[in-house]
Design an enzyme around this catalytic site. Structure first.
Site, PDB file in Angstrom:
ATOM      1  N   ASP A  28       0.608  -1.291   0.031  1.00 45.90           N
ATOM      2  CA  ASP A  28       0.149   0.003  -0.067  1.00 45.90           C
ATOM      3  C   ASP A  28       0.474   0.748   0.192  1.00 45.90           C
ATOM      4  OD1 ASP A  28      -1.984   1.192   0.604  1.00 45.90           O
ATOM      5  OD2 ASP A  28      -3.496  -0.492   0.429  1.00 45.90           O
ATOM      6  N   SER A  81      -6.660   3.950  -1.411  1.00 45.62           N
ATOM      7  CA  SER A  81      -6.815   2.620  -1.296  1.00 45.62           C
ATOM      8  C   SER A  81      -8.029   1.384  -2.182  1.00 45.62           C
ATOM      9  CB  SER A  81      -6.562   2.065  -0.102  1.00 45.62           C
ATOM     10  OG  SER A  81      -5.452   2.588   0.192  1.00 45.62           O
ATOM     11  N   ARG A 170      -4.031  16.076   5.202  1.00 50.23           N
ATOM     12  CA  ARG A 170      -3.737  14.640   4.542  1.00 50.23           C
ATOM     13  C   ARG A 170      -3.592  14.724   3.011  1.00 50.23           C
ATOM     14  NH1 ARG A 170      -3.882  10.061   7.866  1.00 50.23           N
ATOM     15  NH2 ARG A 170      -3.829   7.986   7.385  1.00 50.23           N
ATOM     16  N   ASP A 171      -5.026  14.639   2.116  1.00 53.38           N
ATOM     17  CA  ASP A 171      -4.692  14.776   0.895  1.00 53.38           C
ATOM     18  C   ASP A 171      -4.800  15.810  -0.062  1.00 53.38           C
ATOM     19  OD1 ASP A 171      -5.689  12.065   0.895  1.00 53.38           O
ATOM     20  OD2 ASP A 171      -7.653  12.667   1.579  1.00 53.38           O
ATOM     21  N   ARG A 213     -12.075   4.344  10.798  1.00 55.40           N
ATOM     22  CA  ARG A 213     -12.916   3.618   9.816  1.00 55.40           C
ATOM     23  C   ARG A 213     -12.042   2.762  10.232  1.00 55.40           C
ATOM     24  NH1 ARG A 213      -7.925   4.254   4.568  1.00 55.40           N
ATOM     25  NH2 ARG A 213      -6.372   4.099   5.629  1.00 55.40           N
ATOM     26  N   ARG A 286     -15.997   9.122  -0.939  1.00 51.85           N
ATOM     27  CA  ARG A 286     -15.631   7.421  -0.444  1.00 51.85           C
ATOM     28  C   ARG A 286     -16.183   7.196   1.267  1.00 51.85           C
ATOM     29  NH1 ARG A 286      -9.216   6.703   0.166  1.00 51.85           N
ATOM     30  NH2 ARG A 286      -9.106   4.651   1.716  1.00 51.85           N
ATOM     31  N   ASP A 288     -14.985   4.334   3.031  1.00 49.44           N
ATOM     32  CA  ASP A 288     -14.388   3.606   4.350  1.00 49.44           C
ATOM     33  C   ASP A 288     -14.451   4.830   5.825  1.00 49.44           C
ATOM     34  OD1 ASP A 288     -12.445   5.402   3.609  1.00 49.44           O
ATOM     35  OD2 ASP A 288     -11.186   3.708   3.855  1.00 49.44           O
ATOM     36  N   ARG A 289     -14.210   6.109   5.404  1.00 53.88           N
ATOM     37  CA  ARG A 289     -14.469   6.509   6.799  1.00 53.88           C
ATOM     38  C   ARG A 289     -15.325   7.124   7.118  1.00 53.88           C
ATOM     39  NH1 ARG A 289      -9.681   7.793   9.050  1.00 53.88           N
ATOM     40  NH2 ARG A 289      -7.770   6.772   7.959  1.00 53.88           N
ATOM     41  N   LYS A 361      -6.127  -2.008   6.783  1.00 50.55           N
ATOM     42  CA  LYS A 361      -6.341  -2.120   4.964  1.00 50.55           C
ATOM     43  C   LYS A 361      -7.278  -3.819   4.682  1.00 50.55           C
ATOM     44  CE  LYS A 361      -4.126   1.535   3.439  1.00 50.55           C
ATOM     45  NZ  LYS A 361      -4.660   2.797   2.846  1.00 50.55           N
ATOM     46  N   ASP A 430       1.941   3.388   3.319  1.00 51.65           N
ATOM     47  CA  ASP A 430       0.531   4.814   2.745  1.00 51.65           C
ATOM     48  C   ASP A 430       0.598   5.199   4.828  1.00 51.65           C
ATOM     49  OD1 ASP A 430      -1.460   5.655   1.328  1.00 51.65           O
ATOM     50  OD2 ASP A 430      -2.532   4.451   2.673  1.00 51.65           O
ATOM     51  N   HIS A 434       0.712   9.117   5.690  1.00 55.95           N
ATOM     52  CA  HIS A 434       0.136   9.452   5.565  1.00 55.95           C
ATOM     53  C   HIS A 434       0.886  10.936   7.325  1.00 55.95           C
ATOM     54  CE1 HIS A 434      -2.751   9.467   3.041  1.00 55.95           C
ATOM     55  NE2 HIS A 434      -3.416   8.443   2.960  1.00 55.95           N
ATOM     56  N   ASP A 471      -1.206  -0.071  -4.910  1.00 54.62           N
ATOM     57  CA  ASP A 471      -2.111   0.630  -5.012  1.00 54.62           C
ATOM     58  C   ASP A 471      -2.599   1.374  -5.136  1.00 54.62           C
ATOM     59  OD1 ASP A 471      -1.567   0.801  -2.484  1.00 54.62           O
ATOM     60  OD2 ASP A 471      -3.831   0.867  -1.808  1.00 54.62           O
ATOM     61  N   HIS A 472      -1.364   2.747  -4.768  1.00 58.33           N
ATOM     62  CA  HIS A 472      -0.989   3.707  -5.558  1.00 58.33           C
ATOM     63  C   HIS A 472      -0.098   4.538  -4.444  1.00 58.33           C
ATOM     64  CE1 HIS A 472      -1.928   4.853  -1.287  1.00 58.33           C
ATOM     65  NE2 HIS A 472      -2.780   4.146  -1.725  1.00 58.33           N
ATOM     66  N   HIS A 501      -1.315  10.666  -1.022  1.00 55.90           N
ATOM     67  CA  HIS A 501      -1.129   9.585  -2.183  1.00 55.90           C
ATOM     68  C   HIS A 501      -0.651  10.657  -2.906  1.00 55.90           C
ATOM     69  CE1 HIS A 501      -4.885   7.224  -0.972  1.00 55.90           C
ATOM     70  NE2 HIS A 501      -4.101   7.124  -0.141  1.00 55.90           N
TER      71      HIS A 501
END
Length: 559
Positions: A28, A81, A170-171, A213, A286, A288-289, A361, A430, A434, A471-472, A501
């Site tokens: 990851d 991810s 973060r992003d 998450r 998205r 997951d969170r 993950k 990953d 982060h 995955d990225h 990412h």
């Protein structure tokens, strides 16, 4: 065959044998970028991955893991991810979260759907609450989509709107939260001029408030519940701009880790708690969170923390966040319908499957890999193992995470010979990437490399095959750069750390004693992406992929 005449039966590959154990390892956040001191993968001691890259050029290549290659709107969009594992498992490119929302808003269909009609029932007498990540990063949410949703909701009858903002860092770059909030405040001001009572009600940093998450830390969700729903938080301010500026001055504070706050009026009363008769939308696309806060908002029977009160609301997600749980039951945009994933095909064709990761993950190597579907396709043919992640600390404190434990489980599954496919995700590059901690990320990359070695040694013992990919990107570039590619500096002359990412390609390597002689990567799929991996793995199991899958990356050269 099912009732429609469709058959799950895969054709045998004419040149590749069946029955070999195939290990599929996803590193990851492991991209490929120029070697320099900010490339943690390059700096780290990673002899196993280095040997794969240097050992056999025809069995190592790069694939695309961002943008249109994984169903995102443009090639400026970094991968993540969720979409990465969707593509790895599905073998086809599906329009993903952000793109689906863009299409629904642009066409106006979002306002015609059942989900919007459901929340609209509250507009006459209640408040519309919008909860989500305030960011233009495009991984969990996008600011422009929130702006359009605010405009469209007001045009469709919302008279009172409250926004609950989660800051990013973060992003996107740390510190951008102030500008995002100023932009949002400007939009809300224009709505007020048109007679809509619209303002920001609460907020906090994404890693402390609401956006946990995989049930890692329910206290994070409780902080959000208290602020958004109850209107209670340790910090109270008259404006969100003031809140973020002041809270960023606290020791160790940054956008990701701002404590929860509420906005209050001149009497010190919260301006926007969620009460009976209100409508709530979580506007992240998205999943997951958002799943955990969705459970708190939707489930009457809930025991993860004391909600104090459970308002009778109409709640909808931007999308449905868990198709198996049907959570939430109402949503504004229908998710991609990913059917006939590679995992399902392989199970139908007798491939016994083992999947494992740690909590952060685990959902990616199971739920997302299987097309946003929880559970097993066939419990007699599959085993999924989740190793609990560390809680109560940031991942740079223990950068090795659970890489060793994951590798142990994979090794034991391989050596048991019970499974034909052993699939794992190693999260280190990953999750530690982060945090922005370069030294810790270097340690994380070494830990992941050590884990790969343990898995490859097991594959060697059983005469199996390995597929190593990612995955990225993330850990391969930890600094923000200008258009010339030079590191950006802040006003004090320090480098600006990149915690997000990247848009770099990721490696894929194949090998192992069970790989038939003459198998190599094709040269005629130069733009190959993550979706091409599924057909490749099917071939290595001895099958031809379905005709509508993205083409395989490998060919067989008869010696």
């Amino acid at each position: 065959m099912d009732g429609s005449g469709f058959s799950w039966k895969l054709a045998d590959h004419p040149k590749l044998p069946k029955g070999k154990i195939v290990a599929v390892v996803v590193l990851d956040g492991w991209g490929e970028a120029n070697p320099n001191q900010y490339n943690c993968i390059h700096v780290a001691d990673t002899p196993t991955m280095d040997s794969l890259k240097q050992g056999a050029p025809e069995k190592w290549r790069l694939v695309r893991a961002h943008g249109t290659a994984v169903g995102l709107p443009t090639d400026d969009d970094m991968g993540n991810s969720e979409v990465g594992h969707n593509a790895l498992g599905a073998g086809r490119i599906y329009a993903q979260g952000a793109k689906l929302v863009d299409l629904a808003i642009a066409s106006g269909k979002i306002y015609e759907g059942e989900g919007f009609k459901y929340i609209k029932e509250c507009f006459e007498t209640g408040t519309l609450h919008l909860i989500g990540l305030l960011s233009d990063g495009g991984v969990h949410s996008r600011l422009d989509q929130l702006q359009l949703l605010l405009k469209g909701s007001s045009e469709h009858g919302a008279k009172r709107i409250r926004v609950h903002v989660l800051t990013d860092g973060r992003d996107v770059l740390d510190g951008t939260s102030v500008g995002f909030i100023e932009t949002l405040e400007n939009d809300l001001s224009k709505l007020r001029e048109k007679g809509v009572d619209a303002q920001i009600a609460s907020g906090g940093g994404r890693m402390y408030v609401t956006m946990d998450r995989y049930e890692n830390d329910w206290d994070v969700v409780k902080c959000g519940w208290d602020a958004h729903v109850l209107g209670e938080a340790p910090y109270k301010f008259r404006s969100a701009v003031e809140a973020v500026k002041k809270l960023r001055e606290l020791p160790n504070a940054n956008d990701q880790y701002l404590p929860p706050f509420v906005i209050v009026d001149e009497n010190g009363k919260a301006v926007g708690p969620i009460v009976d008769g209100d409508a709530v939308v979580t506007f992240n696309f998205r999943a997951d969170r958002m799943v955990m806060i969705a459970k708190a908002l939707e489930y009457e029977d809930f025991d993860k923390f004391d909600r104090v009160r459970f308002p009778k609301i109409h709640y909808a997600g931007m999308l449905q966040y868990d198709g198996e749980l049907k959570l939430p039951s109402h949503y504004l945009v229908s998710p991609p319908e990913i059917e006939r994933t590679s995992g399902e095909y392989l199970v139908h064709n007798g491939i016994r499957t083992f999947a494992c990761s740690e909590t952060v993950k685990f959902g990616h190597v199971t739920f997302f890999w299987n097309g946003n579907r929880s559970g097993y396709f066939n419990p007699e043919m599959e085993e999924y193992v989740e190793i609990p992640s560390d809680i109560g600390i940031t991942f740079n404190v223990q950068p090795k995470m659970k890489a060793f434990e994951i590798a142990e489980k994979a090794r034991d599954a391989i050596l048991s010979r019970k499974f034909h496919q052993v699939r794992v995700n190693l999260p280190n590059g990953d999750m530690v990437g982060h945090t922005g901690d370069i030294e810790a990320t270097i340690v994380a990359c070494k830990a992941a490399d050590d884990a790969v070695k343990m898995i490859l040694d097991a594959i060697e013992q059983v005469g199996g095959i390995y597929v190593i990919t990612a995955d990225h990107g993330n850990a391969e570039d930890m600094v923000k750069r200008n258009k010339k590619g030079e590191p950006l500096l802040d006003k004090n002359g320090n480098i600006q750390i990149l915690t997000s990412h990247t848009v770099h390609p990721v490696p894929i390597a194949i090998g192992g004693p069970g790989l038939a002689a003459g198998v190599r990567f094709r040269k005629d799929v130069p733009e190959g992406g993550l979706a091409n991996v599924a057909a490749t793995v099917m071939n290595l199991h001895g099958f031809e992929a379905p005709s509508d899958y993205e083409p395989t990356l490998i060919e067989f050269i008869d010696n």
